[in-house]
Structure formats: structure tokens, C-alpha cells
Design a protein around this motif. Sequence first.
Motif, PDB file in Angstrom:
ATOM      1  N   GLU A 148       0.855  -1.181   0.000  1.00  0.00           N
ATOM      2  CA  GLU A 148       0.000   0.000   0.000  1.00  0.00           C
ATOM      3  C   GLU A 148       0.893   1.233   0.000  1.00  0.00           C
ATOM      4  N   ILE A 149       0.629   2.143  -0.941  1.00  0.00           N
ATOM      5  CA  ILE A 149       1.418   3.367  -1.056  1.00  0.00           C
ATOM      6  C   ILE A 149       0.510   4.559  -0.809  1.00  0.00           C
ATOM      7  N   LEU A 150       0.847   5.355   0.194  1.00  0.00           N
ATOM      8  CA  LEU A 150      -0.018   6.439   0.617  1.00  0.00           C
ATOM      9  C   LEU A 150       0.123   7.671  -0.264  1.00  0.00           C
ATOM     10  N   ALA A 151      -0.975   8.396  -0.394  1.00  0.00           N
ATOM     11  CA  ALA A 151      -0.996   9.632  -1.171  1.00  0.00           C
ATOM     12  C   ALA A 151      -0.155  10.704  -0.492  1.00  0.00           C
ATOM     13  N   ASN A 152       0.476  11.556  -1.306  1.00  0.00           N
ATOM     14  CA  ASN A 152       1.246  12.711  -0.824  1.00  0.00           C
ATOM     15  C   ASN A 152       2.326  12.327   0.171  1.00  0.00           C
ATOM     16  N   ARG A 153       2.958  11.217  -0.124  1.00  0.00           N
ATOM     17  CA  ARG A 153       4.117  10.762   0.640  1.00  0.00           C
ATOM     18  C   ARG A 153       5.195  10.336  -0.349  1.00  0.00           C
ATOM     19  N   VAL A 154       6.429  10.280   0.114  1.00  0.00           N
ATOM     20  CA  VAL A 154       7.528   9.744  -0.683  1.00  0.00           C
ATOM     21  C   VAL A 154       7.806   8.329  -0.206  1.00  0.00           C
ATOM     22  N   THR A 155       7.696   7.375  -1.116  1.00  0.00           N
ATOM     23  CA  THR A 155       8.025   5.985  -0.810  1.00  0.00           C
ATOM     24  C   THR A 155       9.276   5.608  -1.580  1.00  0.00           C
ATOM     25  N   ALA A 156      10.311   5.192  -0.857  1.00  0.00           N
ATOM     26  CA  ALA A 156      11.569   4.781  -1.482  1.00  0.00           C
ATOM     27  C   ALA A 156      11.589   3.268  -1.637  1.00  0.00           C
ATOM     28  N   LEU A 157      12.039   2.814  -2.804  1.00  0.00           N
ATOM     29  CA  LEU A 157      12.227   1.389  -3.060  1.00  0.00           C
ATOM     30  C   LEU A 157      13.727   1.126  -3.047  1.00  0.00           C
ATOM     31  N   ILE A 158      14.176   0.316  -2.101  1.00  0.00           N
ATOM     32  CA  ILE A 158      15.602   0.052  -1.966  1.00  0.00           C
ATOM     33  C   ILE A 158      15.886  -1.434  -2.141  1.00  0.00           C
TER      34      ILE A 158
ATOM     35  N   MET B  35      10.041   6.381  -5.534  1.00  0.00           N
ATOM     36  CA  MET B  35      11.368   6.497  -6.128  1.00  0.00           C
ATOM     37  C   MET B  35      12.244   5.294  -5.820  1.00  0.00           C
ATOM     38  N   VAL B  36      12.963   4.845  -6.833  1.00  0.00           N
ATOM     39  CA  VAL B  36      13.973   3.810  -6.664  1.00  0.00           C
ATOM     40  C   VAL B  36      15.291   4.485  -6.332  1.00  0.00           C
ATOM     41  N   THR B  37      15.978   3.973  -5.338  1.00  0.00           N
ATOM     42  CA  THR B  37      17.320   4.465  -5.024  1.00  0.00           C
ATOM     43  C   THR B  37      18.150   3.327  -4.466  1.00  0.00           C
ATOM     44  N   ARG B  38      19.419   3.294  -4.877  1.00  0.00           N
ATOM     45  CA  ARG B  38      20.358   2.347  -4.280  1.00  0.00           C
ATOM     46  C   ARG B  38      21.126   2.992  -3.135  1.00  0.00           C
ATOM     47  N   ASN B  39      20.835   4.265  -2.895  1.00  0.00           N
ATOM     48  CA  ASN B  39      21.510   5.030  -1.850  1.00  0.00           C
ATOM     49  C   ASN B  39      20.632   5.027  -0.602  1.00  0.00           C
ATOM     50  N   THR B  40      20.980   4.200   0.361  1.00  0.00           N
ATOM     51  CA  THR B  40      20.146   4.096   1.558  1.00  0.00           C
ATOM     52  C   THR B  40      20.127   5.401   2.344  1.00  0.00           C
ATOM     53  N   ARG B  41      21.220   6.154   2.290  1.00  0.00           N
ATOM     54  CA  ARG B  41      21.231   7.445   2.984  1.00  0.00           C
ATOM     55  C   ARG B  41      20.238   8.401   2.334  1.00  0.00           C
TER      56      ARG B  41
END
Length: 251
Positions: free
Chosen positions: A26-36, A201-207
Motif C-alpha cells: 500500500e502506497i499512501l498519497a502525498n508521501r515519498v516511498t523509497a524502493l531500496i 522512487m527507486v534508489t540504491r543510496n540508503t542514505r
Amino acid sequence: MNSKVSVHGLNLFYKGFQALRDINLEILANRVTALIGPSGCGKSTFLRTLNRMNDLYEGVRVQGRVLIDGDDIYRERYDVMALRKKVGMVFQKPNPFPMSIYDNVAYGPRVHGIKNRRRLDEIVETSLRAASLWDEVSDRLHRGATGLSAGQQQRLCIARLLAVEPEVLLMDEPTATLDPIAALKVEELIRVLKHDYTIIMVTRNTRQAARVSDYTAFFLAGELVEHGMTGDMFTMPKDRRTEDYITGRFG
């Protein structure tokens, strides 16, 4: 809080290879979800399922349901063109069109039937302001976009996306090819944009995930290992594999 995107039992196959396995998210509206997750774990493949970009690859087969605002985007006769207007994508490498800055941003609105010059002027300015680029380019709108720096080009691509009024922004490692200062500007922009858009967003940068995201999903070998609030995942992960990845033991 409302879910903007709901994924149920998602499996994806490239011919005989299974790239995603029973994803529920579940991905919430008006939030940033990172895929790592490490390279090849399925995070970019998952991102592309959300606007059906995987349809462009031969032999792809999808099972399960992907709901956006409650509507299954994989149902029969779904309007994919309308989907890609609603759910836009920014790629790892900036890809401005070989035309002027103005025409890059006006391109989408023109495709969707807007011809009035005053209206296009408004859209171009509004979109460039929203992408934090107007002050840098307002005096050279009719010059070639490829003359911009890499960071400016990426923000131009974001402005081009905003011009067609999407609701969801998909970002596939949007700062991977940028220098640290340009990457920071894009991160700051993401924090602002989430007030009006749902960002995945996809990121390989955990920081980077820790800095900019509200929620994080950790993928490994095509499976969703863990998903939760970013602060909780980075301080109290529930799965040992998540902890090992975040702390750099692998990946």
C-alpha cells in the motif's frame, strides 16, 4: 491516510524468468516511498508496473492487481495513455528532447490539445517554477535544452512531467548520474513536490532514502522483504535481511 496505490499478489515474468514474487504493498498519497535493494532485486521492474512501462518489453506477463485510486490498471481495455498521463516517470539519466527549454515543457500540453500561446506560457512558467528551475532559465527559454547542466536537465524533465498534471511521480534513481550539489537540489525538490504529488522512487543510496522518504520498501530477489515508515525501518528493522542491507553487510 488514503492509499493512492494498492498492489495485491503481483507477480511478473520475463518469458520464463520470474522477476517479482507475490508483492503486496500500500502506497499512501502525498508521501515519498523509497524502493531500496541491491541491483537486480526487482525494484525498477516494480516501479515500471505502476504505469505499465513493462508492456513495452516482449514476453512480459503480469499476474495480480495494481489499483490506482481503486481502479485496476491491468483490467481489460484500460486506457494506458491516460494512465501514463496520470502516472509519469523520471528516468535515471536526464532525457530532454532536442528542442528548446520552452518546447520541452510545452510538448505534453500540446499533445493533449492545448494550442493557445498564452495558456502554454502559463503552463511553462508554472511547471518550471514547480521544478525550481524558472529563475535559472527564464531568460533563455528558447535556447536548446541540451545546453543545460545535467542537474538542470533532470529538473527540466521533472517540469516537463508536471506540465501534463500527473498525480503520481515515478522516479527511477533520479540523482544517480548527478554530482552531489545537483543531487541535493533534486532531493530538496522531491520534499516540496510531495505536498502535491505521490512520489515513488527507486534508489540504491540508503542514505538518500533515509533523507527524503516517508516510507521505505526493501526488495530482495524479486520479493518485498519489508515495508514501513522510513524512520522505523532504519532504526528497528523487523527482518534480519533488511538490517544487513541497511548496514552495508551486502548489496
